[in-house]
Design a protein around this motif. Sequence first.
Motif, mmCIF file in Angstrom:
data_model
loop_
_atom_site.group_PDB
_atom_site.id
_atom_site.type_symbol
_atom_site.label_atom_id
_atom_site.label_comp_id
_atom_site.label_asym_id
_atom_site.label_seq_id
_atom_site.Cartn_x
_atom_site.Cartn_y
_atom_site.Cartn_z
ATOM 1 N N ILE A 143 0.578 -0.934 -0.222
ATOM 2 C CA ILE A 143 -0.183 -0.272 -0.112
ATOM 3 C C ILE A 143 1.063 1.501 0.281
ATOM 4 O O ILE A 143 0.271 2.307 -0.724
ATOM 5 C CB ILE A 143 -1.260 -0.081 1.080
ATOM 6 C CG1 ILE A 143 -1.742 1.080 0.790
ATOM 7 C CG2 ILE A 143 -0.445 -0.015 2.081
ATOM 8 C CD1 ILE A 143 -3.173 1.363 1.954
ATOM 9 N N TYR A 144 1.642 1.192 0.698
ATOM 10 C CA TYR A 144 3.159 2.359 0.573
ATOM 11 C C TYR A 144 3.335 2.804 -0.687
ATOM 12 O O TYR A 144 3.402 4.377 -0.718
ATOM 13 C CB TYR A 144 4.063 2.119 1.456
ATOM 14 C CG TYR A 144 3.941 1.405 2.936
ATOM 15 C CD1 TYR A 144 3.487 2.889 3.783
ATOM 16 C CD2 TYR A 144 4.039 0.516 3.815
ATOM 17 C CE1 TYR A 144 2.475 2.221 5.034
ATOM 18 C CE2 TYR A 144 3.463 -0.023 4.739
ATOM 19 C CZ TYR A 144 3.043 0.980 5.568
ATOM 20 O OH TYR A 144 2.394 0.402 6.872
ATOM 21 N N TRP A 145 3.893 2.027 -1.870
ATOM 22 C CA TRP A 145 4.343 2.189 -3.204
ATOM 23 C C TRP A 145 2.963 2.521 -3.782
ATOM 24 O O TRP A 145 3.191 3.713 -5.182
ATOM 25 C CB TRP A 145 4.666 0.931 -3.458
ATOM 26 C CG TRP A 145 5.948 0.385 -2.251
ATOM 27 C CD1 TRP A 145 7.101 0.493 -1.959
ATOM 28 C CD2 TRP A 145 6.287 -0.910 -2.712
ATOM 29 N NE1 TRP A 145 7.278 0.045 -1.132
ATOM 30 C CE2 TRP A 145 7.878 -1.329 -2.269
ATOM 31 C CE3 TRP A 145 6.016 -1.993 -3.068
ATOM 32 C CZ2 TRP A 145 8.496 -2.576 -1.758
ATOM 33 C CZ3 TRP A 145 6.530 -3.697 -3.234
ATOM 34 C CH2 TRP A 145 7.724 -3.222 -2.623
ATOM 35 N N LYS A 146 1.788 2.384 -3.378
ATOM 36 C CA LYS A 146 0.907 2.319 -4.113
ATOM 37 C C LYS A 146 0.487 3.472 -3.681
ATOM 38 O O LYS A 146 0.183 4.507 -4.955
ATOM 39 C CB LYS A 146 -0.492 1.683 -3.260
ATOM 40 C CG LYS A 146 -1.418 1.732 -4.660
ATOM 41 C CD LYS A 146 -3.126 1.335 -4.271
ATOM 42 C CE LYS A 146 -2.677 -0.461 -4.344
ATOM 43 N NZ LYS A 146 -3.035 -1.289 -6.164
ATOM 44 N N LYS A 147 0.561 4.895 -3.133
ATOM 45 C CA LYS A 147 0.805 5.775 -2.885
ATOM 46 C C LYS A 147 1.975 7.220 -3.025
ATOM 47 O O LYS A 147 1.762 8.215 -3.090
ATOM 48 C CB LYS A 147 0.563 5.976 -1.200
ATOM 49 C CG LYS A 147 -1.014 5.367 -0.699
ATOM 50 C CD LYS A 147 -1.878 5.209 1.002
ATOM 51 C CE LYS A 147 -3.010 4.786 1.456
ATOM 52 N NZ LYS A 147 -3.240 4.774 2.373
ATOM 53 N N CYS A 148 3.172 6.259 -3.231
ATOM 54 C CA CYS A 148 4.406 6.733 -3.256
ATOM 55 C C CYS A 148 4.287 7.334 -4.766
ATOM 56 O O CYS A 148 3.904 6.199 -5.713
ATOM 57 C CB CYS A 148 5.288 5.874 -3.313
ATOM 58 S SG CYS A 148 6.969 6.518 -3.571
ATOM 59 N N SER A 149 4.370 8.635 -5.159
ATOM 60 C CA SER A 149 4.538 9.099 -6.634
ATOM 61 C C SER A 149 5.749 8.624 -6.977
ATOM 62 O O SER A 149 5.939 8.117 -8.498
ATOM 63 C CB SER A 149 4.368 10.289 -6.544
ATOM 64 O OG SER A 149 5.303 11.426 -5.557
ATOM 65 N N SER A 150 7.140 8.454 -6.151
ATOM 66 C CA SER A 150 8.051 8.306 -6.759
ATOM 67 C C SER A 150 8.230 6.741 -7.536
ATOM 68 O O SER A 150 8.936 6.509 -8.711
ATOM 69 C CB SER A 150 9.383 9.014 -5.607
ATOM 70 O OG SER A 150 10.140 8.013 -6.541
ATOM 71 N N CYS A 151 7.280 5.858 -6.521
ATOM 72 C CA CYS A 151 7.540 4.153 -6.881
ATOM 73 C C CYS A 151 6.085 4.251 -8.098
ATOM 74 O O CYS A 151 7.016 3.255 -8.761
ATOM 75 C CB CYS A 151 7.074 3.400 -5.538
ATOM 76 S SG CYS A 151 8.055 3.605 -4.059
ATOM 77 N N GLN A 152 5.243 4.916 -8.113
ATOM 78 C CA GLN A 152 4.455 5.281 -8.933
ATOM 79 C C GLN A 152 5.340 5.340 -10.559
ATOM 80 O O GLN A 152 4.839 4.498 -11.664
ATOM 81 C CB GLN A 152 3.299 5.681 -8.970
ATOM 82 C CG GLN A 152 2.550 5.065 -7.971
ATOM 83 C CD GLN A 152 1.938 3.546 -8.260
ATOM 84 O OE1 GLN A 152 1.694 3.673 -9.329
ATOM 85 N NE2 GLN A 152 1.943 3.278 -6.941
ATOM 86 N N SER A 153 6.145 6.587 -10.584
ATOM 87 C CA SER A 153 6.939 6.408 -11.674
ATOM 88 C C SER A 153 7.504 5.699 -11.761
ATOM 89 O O SER A 153 8.199 4.991 -13.359
ATOM 90 C CB SER A 153 7.507 8.034 -11.433
ATOM 91 O OG SER A 153 7.063 8.835 -11.017
ATOM 92 N N LEU A 154 8.476 4.386 -11.065
ATOM 93 C CA LEU A 154 9.187 3.696 -11.557
ATOM 94 C C LEU A 154 8.474 2.942 -12.220
ATOM 95 O O LEU A 154 9.543 1.928 -13.355
ATOM 96 C CB LEU A 154 9.959 2.989 -10.239
ATOM 97 C CG LEU A 154 11.073 1.989 -10.216
ATOM 98 C CD1 LEU A 154 12.486 2.215 -11.228
ATOM 99 C CD2 LEU A 154 11.904 1.869 -9.291
#
Length: 624
Positions: A347-358
């Motif tokens: 869930i943390y990655w889902k909310k993280c714009s940087s992870c979504q960009s990756l």
Amino acid sequence: MVTKKYLSVLFILLLSIPILAKDKNRITIIPHPVSINTGEGVFSLNKSTSLITNTSDIKYIKIIKQFADEFNDITNASLVLKEPGNKKGDICFFIDTSLVSKIGNEGYKLKITRNKVIITAVNESGWFYAGRTLLQLIEQEKKKNKYHYFFPCVEIEDYPRFSWRGLMLDVSRHFFSKEELKSYIHQMAKYKFNIFHLHLTDNQGWRIEIKSLPNLTKVGAWRVPRTGYWKGFLPPQPGEETTYGGFYTHEDIKELVAFAKERNVTIIPEIDVPGHSLALIASYPELSCTKKPQQVLAGDPWNVSRTNVLCVSNDSVYDVLDKIVTELSMLFPSEYIHIGGDEVNRIYWKKCSSCQSLIKKQKLKDENELQTYFIQRLSNIVKSKGKKVIGWYENLPGGLIPEMTYMSWKDYKGGIIASQKGHKVVMTPAFFTYLDFYQGDPAMENGPFTVCRLSNCYAFNPEQKDAISSNILGGQGSLWTEQVPNERKLQYMTWPRGLALAEVLWSPQEKRDWSDFVTRMEAQFPKFEEYGINYSKAFYEPILHLEREDGELFLVIETEVSDLRIFYSFDDCSPDMYYPEYKKQKVKIPKGAHHIRAISYKNGQPIGREINISIQELLSRIPQ
């Protein structure tokens, strides 16, 4: 109910196994050797008994002297090694490399006659394991107020079924001292375990010094003190000091590694990432997606506000992991480094714009494939240090990581799949091997989750149908320590279930015999008591169930082992052998009864704990 169903199957299987005739001179070795032939008479030890060998190599000499020290400690004797080249002696250690095709690198041959003991092996590992067998074979009798020691005449050929025979200990939830770990390793080695998997980090603590990252032990190794059930622990209070915890220095690790090596045990270090990382993130908050300050917690951290997952898109994370792996590689000579990889809350990655960009940049489908990306990148770091990668099996859409070894922990299925895809596998399915699970009635135990009885452990078989056998390295028992706060509980949760696992991982499948194992296991208990090793007797205790029939309630009692008499009461009084005895029949619950008590007797004496449980509790366990 899973336990009842499993036990019923087990009892049917046991009835089909011929019970060996009781013999006071029966050999009680654990794990059971590949082949064993008993002879007549004994080899008696006296003041002139000596040791000889056909080699002067120091690594071999150390094994003999170690055996002599342990033997002398047990018997107060004074065995000594004669100078190499001496051809006359009583206990002979020989090297014969031509035997490698027959007994492998860890096997041995042991022949005890009235006049001589001969140990033959390919290398020092075989000698070490032969020594473990000899130490179990020591017998004594009292003559003129003095103890006389002897070995029964026997011929043994022995070698392990699996190369990976492990126990895992979680030192994150509760810290165990260097001396406590040494004691644990020493006890493991007695029963021919050769892998000690050390779970060094988790949400509740960071346990190893990384000199390039001092906050890991300054912050991550400490939490507020709490006692009780871990899920109910209060979070840190304002101003409360973090005084509970500890860590191992580089010197501690070097000492532990050397101690284990002397006992033919390899220590495998585990750093559990990207989940289970609250202690790491509390030390360096910038490594999480939120970058918010965190605290190491005493109990269950499963709360979204407690960020315990690393930010996969942050290159600094990989820089930190590179430093950690670099120091681990220097400290641990083991072939493997374990990187965890399980139970990641994405869930943390889902909310993280940087992870979504990756995800977009790497053309990944979702956060599941992002986890695969992380494991692959960390695996490359581990391999760059000359180590092999091992981790917990997770069913990720991104697929398995090339050249990675997997520990199958949820069940056998993951290990079967990984083996079919060419990966090496260590089986540790929870139902059969998780030593944190309770081993008696849950009303009497504080183990979390579910049951793993002694008989469950003995039913474990790492080689499963449809698995590629050549890819199954072996198996291990895993002891998570949420509810294991001290050494006494550590011992209690490991033994005697550890004996069952030792036999599963060493002995041929066709040599396994539950009734015979129980007899040999019981022979170990006086040694446990002599050395102050705590162990569970839950396998002796009655297993109570209720069944409904035509609107009536009936009591059913089962046991894991035979040769027990069970006495019970409904009147809330403690039963003894003058109370009604359970005779394998269903017993109707009398009106007004609210508790059932039952106790086992063996050889006319009570054994195990009295089970005292409410009928309401037993009703709640009836499958709906």
